[in-house]
Design an enzyme around this catalytic site. Sequence first.
Site, PDB file in Angstrom:
ATOM      1  N   TYR A   1       0.878  -1.172   0.000  1.00  0.00           N
ATOM      2  CA  TYR A   1       0.000   0.000   0.000  1.00  0.00           C
ATOM      3  C   TYR A   1       0.917   1.224   0.000  1.00  0.00           C
ATOM      4  CZ  TYR A   1      -4.619   2.041   0.711  1.00  0.00           C
ATOM      5  OH  TYR A   1      -5.795   2.729   0.542  1.00  0.00           O
TER       6      TYR A   1
ATOM      7  N   LYS B   1     -20.133 -21.026 -10.325  1.00  0.00           N
ATOM      8  CA  LYS B   1     -19.320 -20.877 -11.530  1.00  0.00           C
ATOM      9  C   LYS B   1     -17.934 -20.340 -11.179  1.00  0.00           C
ATOM     10  CE  LYS B   1     -19.741 -20.957 -16.064  1.00  0.00           C
ATOM     11  NZ  LYS B   1     -20.611 -21.788 -16.907  1.00  0.00           N
TER      12      LYS B   1
ATOM     13  N   ASP C   1     -23.106 -20.194 -21.880  1.00  0.00           N
ATOM     14  CA  ASP C   1     -24.274 -21.032 -22.222  1.00  0.00           C
ATOM     15  C   ASP C   1     -24.275 -21.362 -23.706  1.00  0.00           C
ATOM     16  OD1 ASP C   1     -25.808 -20.821 -19.547  1.00  0.00           O
ATOM     17  OD2 ASP C   1     -25.336 -18.756 -20.068  1.00  0.00           O
TER      18      ASP C   1
ATOM     19  N   ALA D   1     -33.586 -23.909 -30.127  1.00  0.00           N
ATOM     20  CA  ALA D   1     -32.939 -22.835 -30.878  1.00  0.00           C
ATOM     21  C   ALA D   1     -32.654 -21.636 -29.988  1.00  0.00           C
ATOM     22  CB  ALA D   1     -33.784 -22.435 -32.079  1.00  0.00           C
TER      23      ALA D   1
ATOM     24  N   ASN E   1     -31.589 -31.086 -18.559  1.00  0.00           N
ATOM     25  CA  ASN E   1     -31.429 -31.426 -17.149  1.00  0.00           C
ATOM     26  C   ASN E   1     -32.650 -30.985 -16.369  1.00  0.00           C
ATOM     27  OD1 ASN E   1     -29.232 -32.859 -16.144  1.00  0.00           O
ATOM     28  ND2 ASN E   1     -27.821 -31.166 -16.493  1.00  0.00           N
TER      29      ASN E   1
END
Lengths: 404, 404
Positions: free
Chosen positions: A53, A108, A176, A209, A301
């Site tokens: 610092y 994640k 995704d 889709a 799922n």
Amino acid sequence: MAAEIVNPRSDNGADDGAQNEFFDPAFALHRGGKMEIRATVPVQDRDDLSLAYTPGVAKVCSAIAERPELVHDYTWKSQVVAVVTDGSAVLGLGDIGPEASLPVMEGKAILFKQFGGVDAVPIALDCREVDEIVETVARLAPSFGGINLEDISAPRCFEVERRLQERLDIPVFHDDQHGTAVVTLAALRNAARLTDRTLGELRAVISGAGAAGVAIARILVEAGIGDVAVCDRKGIVSPDREDLTEVKRELAGFTNKAGLSGTLETALDGADVFIGVSGGTVPEPAVARMAKNALIFAMANPTPEIHPDVAHKYAAVVATGRSDYPNQINNVLAFPGIFAGALQVRASRITEGMKLAAAEALAAVVADELSAECVIPSPFDERVAPAVTAAVAAAARAEGVARS
Amino acid sequence: MAAEIVNPRSDNGADDGAQNEFFDPAFALHRGGKMEIRATVPVQDRDDLSLAYTPGVAKVCSAIAERPELVHDYTWKSQVVAVVTDGSAVLGLGDIGPEASLPVMEGKAILFKQFGGVDAVPIALDCREVDEIVETVARLAPSFGGINLEDISAPRCFEVERRLQERLDIPVFHDDQHGTAVVTLAALRNAARLTDRTLGELRAVISGAGAAGVAIARILVEAGIGDVAVCDRKGIVSPDREDLTEVKRELAGFTNKAGLSGTLETALDGADVFIGVSGGTVPEPAVARMAKNALIFAMANPTPEIHPDVAHKYAAVVATGRSDYPNQINNVLAFPGIFAGALQVRASRITEGMKLAAAEALAAVVADELSAECVIPSPFDERVAPAVTAAVAAAARAEGVARS
């Protein structure tokens, strides 16, 4: 250590009522969250402080102000990814908002660390317009080496990703879409090899889709699939349909060379490959009409579009999204290594070539042990992340997007 | 462990050229950054994954969607603070931009952890307009239990803090203002006690009307200081001046009861207290005209407004911002405990009462060992953070802003 004494994690429990209400191992595990920050340098005395610092830090700041690329050397920027969501399409739960999505984003983040050695920070946004999401992420980007978009609903996810990547010089990756696509391609390559075919000999049908379906179609075409038709709830996406969104119109342009139209069942007639990312179910008679040596990837799922017991009656290889069947198509096989590789060479983006290289490397991990029960490695196979990381870093260099 | 094998931190060094160029312990220490993410739950096998990620995590998400307050129990939200800057007023370096400010923000983050047990994430923003900063921080707030604003230049910092706190139900705290103010008040309380005076008997002069000066003036008035005059580069801030910004006009309204106008030297004539947060220098003759038993807090770094050797000729107590003199006014004495206390009770804001309580608790730590060389604890005094945490949590409850 002062940190031990006052750590709010230890004494900030909810009331006992809540504790009893959720007497469940998942709730017990989640109490207080799943992650923490740790210093990687000592902060124990005045000398430590004066380096980490003030006054020592000022020299480092000045050096970065003069030579901006040094931010990658002297901060955690190039080690850390923002896991960004708006909470609009979370798992199978749908639109549950930013706060409720945080447990998934933390999950994640710890997978990034465990499997790729990449630090990741959950950023759940309280906004929904594409403009707002793009603007917000662009503003906080200086702190991060990459942006992993997560659980943002289609079709907004496509535009958010495209516009952010145009604007930023760090990788923007909607997992995704592309994580799923990379792992699917890897498994399909091995399944084709196992049944003595090339991708070019296969006709595939994708059910769904949305984000995953669109990305899988793209990567299969890039990888040289013989033909692929994508089906949404209204049937095969084809140019003659008048109800298509912009993304699906584009899809109709580069898929379905056979010019099929009609239902999913029509598309499946004689098809070599079924890829389910829809959550619907496929009736057994339609499965029965697929070609010999069919490859069935029913990835919904927790309920696969085709039950594995049914699929096995007709298929040479069956894969699902579940961990309790062989051949689990799990994104964790891809995203940690993809980001680790991209960050390692400070890539400015994740190109199609880098994704294809990731799929090749992932497939190659089990090349010598291929079987109908093993066309893709286990998520806990320790060879995976190093292989994907190295392949992605090399591809980034080859494609000219690496900066170190 | 896979993480070990592919951790980009280990093999992502800059080229040797850069390494040689910065042969300095501060650069060596900063290589790869100063912090990392760690999982606090196991992620070693399928069972772990099925609890920490799908499918187990879905139950936790659903519970939060139904009862939003559970986000505090089952995520790290209530343990983690965003350290937000735009890089416009960094240390003594000024406007160096978001990337170059990151080493300071990382430093702050590890101090939060080390001294308060609070996780903190550096968020350096690429925007400058008040509207943009407010909007961006409000959008990312769902992920955090508190917002620590840092190194944002005055006067924008005042409006950013006010508007964000109006909008959010988590604490928003500009440390350059309030952290400095709390520690200064604590030291001044003890210095007054040591010289047998109450705050009400003291007339103070503050040199500097930026973030720190304004906040110190405010807290001194709230704590009951006899009088305080604030000076900027043009002299004493008083209602007769026509060049005042909105914030300084407000300041003129509640300070300087004596109605002084003119230079800093005029204000210092007979004053009991000097507080320097300006970076200027005060000529010795002006110091000599202060009252007997003067208290001199010359906090500019690295060069105090009045050199300690000069100050000691005239003052009963001398404090600086430097670690190599006694009585260091260091924000690390305040912000970790203030946030730890606020997070512990899930406070919706940090009230004036909580700041005053923090100052009281901080002063009390050394109450039994007061001396001219010890009016404030050392940053490494392990009693500090627990005392401040407890006092702030209690004050939050007393003031009705606690939610647990």
